[in-house]
Design a protein around this motif. Structure first.
Motif, mmCIF file in Angstrom:
data_model
loop_
_atom_site.group_PDB
_atom_site.id
_atom_site.type_symbol
_atom_site.label_atom_id
_atom_site.label_comp_id
_atom_site.label_asym_id
_atom_site.label_seq_id
_atom_site.Cartn_x
_atom_site.Cartn_y
_atom_site.Cartn_z
ATOM 1 N N GLY A 103 -47.541 28.153 -8.239
ATOM 2 C CA GLY A 103 -48.554 27.211 -7.779
ATOM 3 C C GLY A 103 -49.811 27.177 -8.625
ATOM 4 O O GLY A 103 -49.847 27.694 -9.741
ATOM 5 N N PHE A 104 -50.842 26.542 -8.066
ATOM 6 C CA PHE A 104 -52.108 26.379 -8.773
ATOM 7 C C PHE A 104 -52.752 27.736 -9.053
ATOM 8 O O PHE A 104 -53.280 27.975 -10.132
ATOM 9 N N GLY A 108 -45.203 22.520 -6.799
ATOM 10 C CA GLY A 108 -45.577 23.925 -6.576
ATOM 11 C C GLY A 108 -46.759 24.068 -5.632
ATOM 12 O O GLY A 108 -46.904 25.080 -4.951
ATOM 13 N N GLY A 109 -47.617 23.027 -5.609
ATOM 14 C CA GLY A 109 -48.766 23.069 -4.703
ATOM 15 C C GLY A 109 -49.745 24.196 -5.024
ATOM 16 O O GLY A 109 -49.772 24.697 -6.147
ATOM 17 N N ILE A 110 -50.552 24.576 -4.059
ATOM 18 C CA ILE A 110 -51.572 25.598 -4.300
ATOM 19 C C ILE A 110 -50.947 26.981 -4.430
ATOM 20 O O ILE A 110 -51.253 27.736 -5.348
ATOM 21 N N SER A 117 -53.503 28.928 -12.808
ATOM 22 C CA SER A 117 -54.869 29.190 -13.285
ATOM 23 C C SER A 117 -54.995 30.621 -13.784
ATOM 24 O O SER A 117 -55.662 30.891 -14.786
ATOM 25 N N ALA A 174 -45.080 27.420 -12.993
ATOM 26 C CA ALA A 174 -46.044 26.778 -12.097
ATOM 27 C C ALA A 174 -45.405 26.319 -10.793
ATOM 28 O O ALA A 174 -46.070 26.273 -9.757
ATOM 29 N N GLU A 175 -44.093 26.005 -10.828
ATOM 30 C CA GLU A 175 -43.431 25.606 -9.588
ATOM 31 C C GLU A 175 -43.377 26.794 -8.626
ATOM 32 O O GLU A 175 -43.549 26.643 -7.418
ATOM 33 N N VAL A 219 -44.002 20.897 -11.513
ATOM 34 C CA VAL A 219 -45.330 21.522 -11.453
ATOM 35 C C VAL A 219 -46.044 21.107 -10.172
ATOM 36 O O VAL A 219 -46.535 21.946 -9.417
ATOM 37 N N GLY A 220 -46.074 19.795 -9.927
ATOM 38 C CA GLY A 220 -46.829 19.272 -8.790
ATOM 39 C C GLY A 220 -46.310 19.804 -7.464
ATOM 40 O O GLY A 220 -47.089 20.151 -6.574
#
Lengths: 618, 368
Positions: free
Chosen positions: B275-276, B240-242, B280, B271-272, B237-238
Motif C-alpha cells: 500500500g501507500f 493496494g490502497g493505504i 512511501s 505497492a499492491e 498499485v492503486g
C-alpha cells in the motif's frame, strides 16, 4: 594541483550538491504524491477495477479465404467444426469425468486427461484446455445428450477447413498443418499464434499470405473468477481473400477417375493462356484428414505407402520423356539446318556407331524415313542420325526454349526442374567428358534427360498454338472479400525463336501419329475421329535393356516395366486443350497413356458447345 | 594531529544496512511475484537465482571496495577508450535481438557494452574535472571536452538503438557536470538546445519508440501493448490502497495480470501488497540511500573521489526515479530495472559493484 584549486572546486561542489539534494527530495516527493493520488484518492476506484473489471484482449480468428474453380464452384470451404475442451475450475471430480469422456469419445484416454488436468497451474484454471479437435457426429451426439451430467466440459465451435472434392484435387489444393514451435520463433510467422494452421503444400501453402486474412481483437472484461462478463470488438477480423482457380473441377474429377487404378499423372493446359484445366496425380490422398489434427493411423497409412501419395507427380515426378521428346529434336534439326522436311534416312532396325549398335523399337526396320514418318511411326534410327549431327548443347538450347530443364514457375511450391543435360553439366556433376553416343540416347528422349508431366504439357503448348510458350498458372484471380477488389493473374507468354513454318511441319506430323494408319496412336484416332487430335506417344525406359530381343511386356515385373507417355492436343485446326499423361510402368505409351488423353479431351470438348453441336451428343 | 580510527569503523555501515534492506525487500517481492499456492518448491526458481547473483555481487562489491579508487583515476581514459571500441564493435558484429543490436559475445559470454560505457563515462568525467586547472563554474566553451566525452558513447548507444540507456548516460553526465559547476547562462542555453533537439529527434526514433511515447501520453490508444502494461500496473498499485493487501495477497499479482512483474514492474507488485505506507517507506529508504551517496561525495579525500561518488549516486537516482515513475504512470515505459530490487543478475552485480566503490571512497576519506 594547487590547494586553492581543490578549495574552489570543493566549495563549488558542496553548493551544487545541496541543489542536487533538493532536486532529489522534490523528485521523491513527486513519487509519493503520485502514490497518494493512485492509492489513497483513487484507491477505491482501482480496487473496484481489480475486483470486477479485469480487461484482457482476446483474438478473433479470421476466416480463411475460399477457393473456387473456373466456374465458381467451391473447392475449399470453412465448415463449423466442434472441439471438446475442459474448463478445470468447473471440474468437480476429475476421475469420473475423465472416465465419462473416454466412454463418449473413445480416442481420448482417461489417464491422459487426468494427467493433463494435474499439470495445469492453478491460476490458469479459468482457461479452457482443448482435448480434441473436430468431434465426429456420433461423439457430438453422445456428448450433447450427457452434457448436463458432465460439469467442466465445453464444446466449442471453430471453423474447420473442408474440401468438398476431397482426394480428387488434393494435390492442387494441398493441406493445412498446425504451426510448430520452431516456426513460431521465426520473424516470418510473427503474427501467428500456437494452435494456428498454416498451408503446408499446394495452393494452401503458395497463397498462405493471401488466404490467411487478418485476425481481429476483442476486448474482454473478466470478473474475479475469470469468467467473461462483457466484451466488445476492438478490430473486426478480415477474412482471407478468395481465389479463383483455372481448373475445371468436372474435368479434374474425370482426370482423377481415369488415373484411379494407375500410378501416374495427367495435366491439361489451355494452349492460349497456360491455364491449368486439370492436374491429377495418382495415388492420391484425402486432404480433409489434415484439416483437424490428423490421426496417427491415417498419417502412417499415407506416409508408409511406398507409392508416396503425397507427392504431386505432375510437378514433382521427373521421368525420361522418351519419344515425346522427338518433336523438340526435330525442331532443333530443322532450325539449325541439319535437315529439311524431305531429308530421309534408312532404317533397318539398328544404327551402328563405332562398335555400338543402337536399336530401333521396330526390329524389322522402317525403311526410308522422312520427318513426317519419323514422328508418325516414332522411328528411333532417324533420331540417332540427327543425334550424330546436332551437338548436345544445341539440343539442350532448344529443349530449354520449350521450357524443359528448369521449373515452369507454376504457382505451386516445390516444383522439380527435371534435367536437360549439356556437356558442361556432365563435366561438373559426373566429372566426365560428353560422349557422342550419349547424344543419340538424348535424341530419343532417354539418357540423362528428365521432365515432369507439367513440363511436357507446357512444351507442347507452342506446338499446338504455333510458337508461344506460356508459364502454367493455377490461380486466375484473387478477390478481397471486404472490398471486392480483384487482382487478376496475367498470362505469361514467351515467343519461341523458331521459324513458325518449321513448327507447322512438326504439328502436321503429330496429326498423322493419331489419324493415319501405322501411326503409333492410330488406335485413338479410330476410336475418336471427331476429336481431330494430334499428339505423340512415348515410352521411357526404366532399366537399360541388354542386347538381345526385348522380352514380352507381360513377362517383366511391374516395377521394371517402362513408363508410358502420351502428349496430345485438339482440335487440330484450332487447339483448345493440351494434355500430357504419364503412367508409371504402364508399358507402351500409345496403349497405356494415350486413352487417358483422348478420354479427357473428349470430355472437355464434349462439354464445350462446339464439339457437342457437331457430334450431336447430349 | 588526526587520530587514526580503527579500520573497521571506517566502513560505512549505514550504507551497507540500507543496501541489505533494499535487497531483502526486493527478494521478498520477487518471491511474492512468483508465488503460487500450489507451488511445488518452497523457494521459487527466480528467488534462488537472485540469491545466487547476490553472492556473485558480493564478490563484485569486494573488488570495488578493495582496489584503491585512485587506480580508477589512472585507468579512466584507457577504460573509456575500450568502452568506445566495444560500442563500435557491437554495431559491426553484435548480436541482434528484437530489432536492436546490444550484445557482444566474447568466449561464449554475452554482455552489453553499454553497461561498461556507463561506468566509463562516469570515470572519464570524474578524472577530467578533477584535473581541470580552471576554477569552476565553467562556461560552454570550457565544457567542450566533457560534452565530447559524453557525446561519443551517447550517439553510439542511440545507434543500437537503446534509447533508455543512452538517456541514462546523458542524465548521469548532466548531474556530474552540474555538480562540478556550470554557469547559469550556459545551463539555460543547454536546456533550450536539449528541448529543440528532443523535438527534432522525434523523426529519428524507431516506430516502437514513438509508439511508447504516444502510449504514455494516451494509454487508451494501445490497450494491448504498452498501454496494457501501464493500465494493469496502475490498477495493481492503486488497488493496494493505504494499507496494502498484505504479503502474498496481491490478487493482480497472483492472477498474473502484470507483465514482467518480477523485473521492470516489481514496484507494482510491492505497492499492491504494502500500500501507500509501504510504498512511501520504500521511497524513503531509497532517499536515505541517495543521501548517503551524496554525503560520501562531499566528504571524499579529493575531487576525483567526489565526482566519482556523485556520478554513482546519480546512476542510482535516475534508475530509481525513472523505474518507479514508469510503474505509476509518470514516465513512458522504458526497460530500466529498479536497482537492488528487480530480478536480474547483471543489474544486481553492477549495483553492488558501484556500492563497493562508494564504500571504497568513504573508507579512504580524510579522518581528522
Amino acid at each position: 594541483m594547487s590547494f586553492i584549486d581543490q578549495q574552489t572546486k570543493q566549495e563549488q561542489l558542496e553548493k551544487n550538491v545541496r541543489i542536487i539534494l533538493a532536486v532529489i527530495c522534490l523528485a521523491a516527493l513527486a513519487l509519493v504524491a503520485r502514490l497518494w493520488y493512485l492509492q489513497v484518492i483513487r484507491g477505491g476506484d482501482y480496487n473496484l477495477q481489480a475486483q470486477n473489471n479485469r480487461i484482457r484482449v482476446r483474438r478473433m480468428r479470421a476466416l480463411r479465404g475460399l477457393v473456387y474453380d473456373r466456374h465458381r464452384r467451391l473447392l475449399a470451404d470453412n465448415h463449423p467444426g466442434f472441439n471438446l475442451s475442459l474448463i478445470p475450475e468447473n471440474v468437480i471430480d476429475i476421475e469420473s469425468l475423465a472416465a465419462a469422456i473416454q466412454r463418449h469419445v473413445p480416442d481420448l484416454e482417461a489417464v491422459d486427461i487426468i494427467h493433463r488436468y494435474g499439470e495445469i497451474p492453478r491460476h490458469l484454471h479459468y482457461k479452457p484446455v482443448k482435448l480434441k479437435n473436430n468431434l465426429d457426429r456420433d461423439e457430438l451426439a453422445r456428448l450433447a445428450a450427457h452434457q448436463s451430467g458432465l460439469p467442466g466440459i465445453l464444446v466449442e465451435i471453430e471453423p474447420l477447413r473442408t474440401y468438398p472434392f476431397d482426394d480428387d484435387c488434393a494435390h492442387i489444393l494441398g493441406y493445412l498443418g498446425f504451426i510448430n514451435e520452431e516456426e513460431l520463433s521465426q520473424p516470418a510467422y510473427e503474427s501467428y499464434y500456437p494452435d494456428d494452421l498454416v498451408g503446408r503444400t499446394g495452393i494452401e501453402a503458395a497463397y498462405e499470405e493471401v488466404l490467411r486474412g487478418t485476425d481481429g481483437k476483442r476486448q474482454v472484461e473478466v470478473n474475479a473468477m475469470g469468467r467473461e462478463v462483457r466484451s466488445h470488438v476492438l478490430a473486426a477480423p478480415t477474412a482471407g481473400a478468395s481465389l479463383t482457380l483455372t481448373i475445371d473441377i468436372e474435368l479434374q474429377r474425370h482426370a482423377a477417375t481415369l488415373l484411379k487404378e494407375l500410378t501416374g499423372a495427367i495435366v491439361a493446359l489451355d494452349p492460349h493462356t497456360g491455364d491449368v484445366l486439370a492436374m491429377a496425380s495418382s495415388p492420391t490422398f484425402s486432404n480433409n484428414l489434415f484439416a483437424a489434427r490428423i490421426s496417427r493411423e491415417d498419417w502412417q497409412r499415407i506416409h508408409g505407402n511406398p507409392l508416396h501419395p503425397l507427392q504431386n507427380r505432375a510437378i514433382q515426378g521427373t521421368y525420361p520423356p522418351g519419344s515425346t521428346f522427338k518433336p523438340i529434336v526435330a525442331a532443333a534439326a530443322l532450325e539449325d539446318g541439319v535437315i529439311t522436311e524431305r531429308t530421309a534416312f534408312f532404317c533397318n532396325g539398328t544404327h551402328k556407331m563405332g562398335d555400338t549398335a543402337f536399336r530401333c523399337w521396330n526390329k524389322y526396320g522402317h525403311g526410308g524415313v522422312d520427318l513426317g514418318r519419323s514422328l508418325k511411326e516414332s522411328c528411333d534410327v532417324y533420331y540417332y542420325n540427327l543425334g550424330e549431327q546436332i551437338p548436345i548443347d544445341r539440343i539442350a538450347h532448344y529443349a530449354e526454349m520449350f521450357g524443359l530443364g528448369r521449373e515452369t514457375g507454376i504457382d505451386l511450391p516445390e516444383e522439380r526442374p527435371g534435367l536437360v543435360p549439356t556437356s558442361s553439366w556432365k563435366l561438373k556433376h559426373i566429372h566426365q567428358q560428353w560422349y557422342g553416343g550419349e547424344t543419340l540416347s538424348v535424341a530419343i528422349g532417354q539418357g540423362y534427360t528428365t521432365a515432369t508431366p507439367l513440363q511436357m504439357a507446357a512444351a507442347y503448348v507452342p506446338l499446338a498454338n504455333g510458337g508461344t510458350w506460356f508459364r502454367p498458372r493455377l490461380v486466375r484471380d484473387i478477390i478481397r472479400p471486404e472490398t471486392g477488389g480483384r487482382i487478376v493473374t496475367p498470362a505469361a507468354p514467351r515467343g519461341l525463336e523458331i521459324d513458325p513454318r518449321h513448327l507447322e511441319k512438326i504439328r502436321r506430323a503429330l496429326w498423322r501419329v493419331v489419324n493415319e494408319p501405322r501411326g503409333t496412336a492410330h488406335a485413338l484416332g479410330r476410336q475418336h475421329p471427331e476429336l481431330e487430335m494430334a499428339g505423340k506417344t512415348g515410352t521411357a525406359q526404366v532399366v537399360r535393356m541388354g542386347s538381345g530381343p526385348p522380352p514380352d511386356e507381360e513377362e517383366i515385373p511391374w516395377k521394371y516395366r517402362d513408363h508410358a507417355w502420351f502428349v496430345g492436343f485438339a482440335p487440330f485446326r484450332e487447339p483448345r486443350i493440351v494434355v500430357a499423361a504419364l503412367v508409371e510402368h504402364g508399358g507402351h505409351g500409345g496403349s497405356a497413356a494415350g486413352p487417358l488423353v483422348s478420354e479427357l479431351i473428349a470430355r472437355y470438348l464434349g462439354n464445350g458447345n462446339e464439339a457437342n453441336e457437331r457430334s450431336g451428343e447430349p | 594531529m588526526s587520530i587514526r580510527q580503527p579500520r573497521i569503523s571506517r566502513i560505512d555501515g549505514g550504507l551497507l544496512l540500507l543496501c541489505v534492506i533494499l535487497f531483502t525487500l526486493g527478494c521478498l517481492t520477487i518471491y511474492s511475484a512468483a508465488f503460487d499456492p500450489d507451488m511445488a518448491s518452497w523457494l521459487p526458481h527466480h528467488c534462488r537465482r537472485q540469491l545466487l547473483w547476490f553472492v556473485v555481487g558480493i564478490g563484485g562489491m569486494t573488488i570495488g571496495f578493495a582496489i584503491d579508487y585512485h587506480l580508477f583515476e589512472k585507468i579512466a581514459y584507457p577504460v573509456y577508450a575500450l568502452a568506445l571500441i566495444l560500442l563500435v564493435l557491437v554495431l559491426l558484429m553484435g548480436r541482434t535481438s528484437m530489432g536492436a543490436t546490444r550484445w557482444l559475445t566474447v568466449a561464449g559470454l554475452t554482455f552489453q557494452p553499454s553497461e561498461l560505457a556507463k561506468l566509463a563515462v562516469i570515470m572519464a568525467l570524474a578524472r577530467y574535472f578533477s584535473r581541470r586547472r580552471i576554477a569552476p563554474p565553467y562556461n560552454l566553451r570550457e565544457l567542450v571536452i566533457p560534452f565530447g566525452l559524453v557525446a561519443f558513447p551517447f550517439l553510439l548507444i542511440i545507434r543500437q538503438p537503446d534509447l533508455g540507456t543512452a538517456m541514462l548516460v546523458a542524465l548521469i553526465s548532466a548531474a556530474m557536470i552540474f555538480a562540478a559547476g556550470i554557469t547559469r547562462h550556459s545551463m539555460t542555453t543547454i536546456c533550450g538546445l536539449a528541448g529543440a533537439a528532443a523535438a527534432g529527434g522525434w523523426h529519428f526514433l524507431h516506430d516502437y519508440q514513438q509508439q511508447r511515447i504516444l502510449t504514455f501520453i494516451s494509454p487508451e490508444m494501445d490497450p494491448r501493448g504498452a498501454g496494457y502494461h501501464i493500465a494493469q500496473s496502475k490498477i495493481a498499485v492503486g488497488s493496494g490502497g493505504i494499507w496494502g493487501k498484505g504479503f502474498l495477497k496481491g490478487t493482480q499479482t497472483l492472477l498474473h495480470f502484470l507483465p514482467e512483474q518480477h523485473t521492470d514492474f516489481i514496484f507494482a507488485v510491492y505497492a499492491e501488497q504494502w500500500g501507500f505506507l509501504g510504498g512511501s517507506l520504500l521511497i524513503a529508504v531509497f532517499l536515505l540511500f541517495l543521501l548517503r551517496g551524496l554525503t560520501i561525495g562531499t566528504e571524499a579525500r579529493d575531487p576525483f573521489g567526489s565526482y566519482l561518488a556523485i556520478g554513482i549516486t546519480a546512476t542510482f537516482f535516475w534508475q530509481f526515479f525513472i523505474n518507479i515513475g514508469m510503474v505509476i504512470g509518470l514516465m513512458p515505459v522504458v526497460g530500466i530495472p529498479l536497482p537492488l530490487f528487480s530480478y536480474g543478475g547483471t543489474s544486481l552485480l553492477t549495483s553492488l559493484t558501484l556500492i563497493g566503490i562508494l564504500l571504497n571512497i568513504h573508507f579512504r576519506k580524510k579522518y581528522f
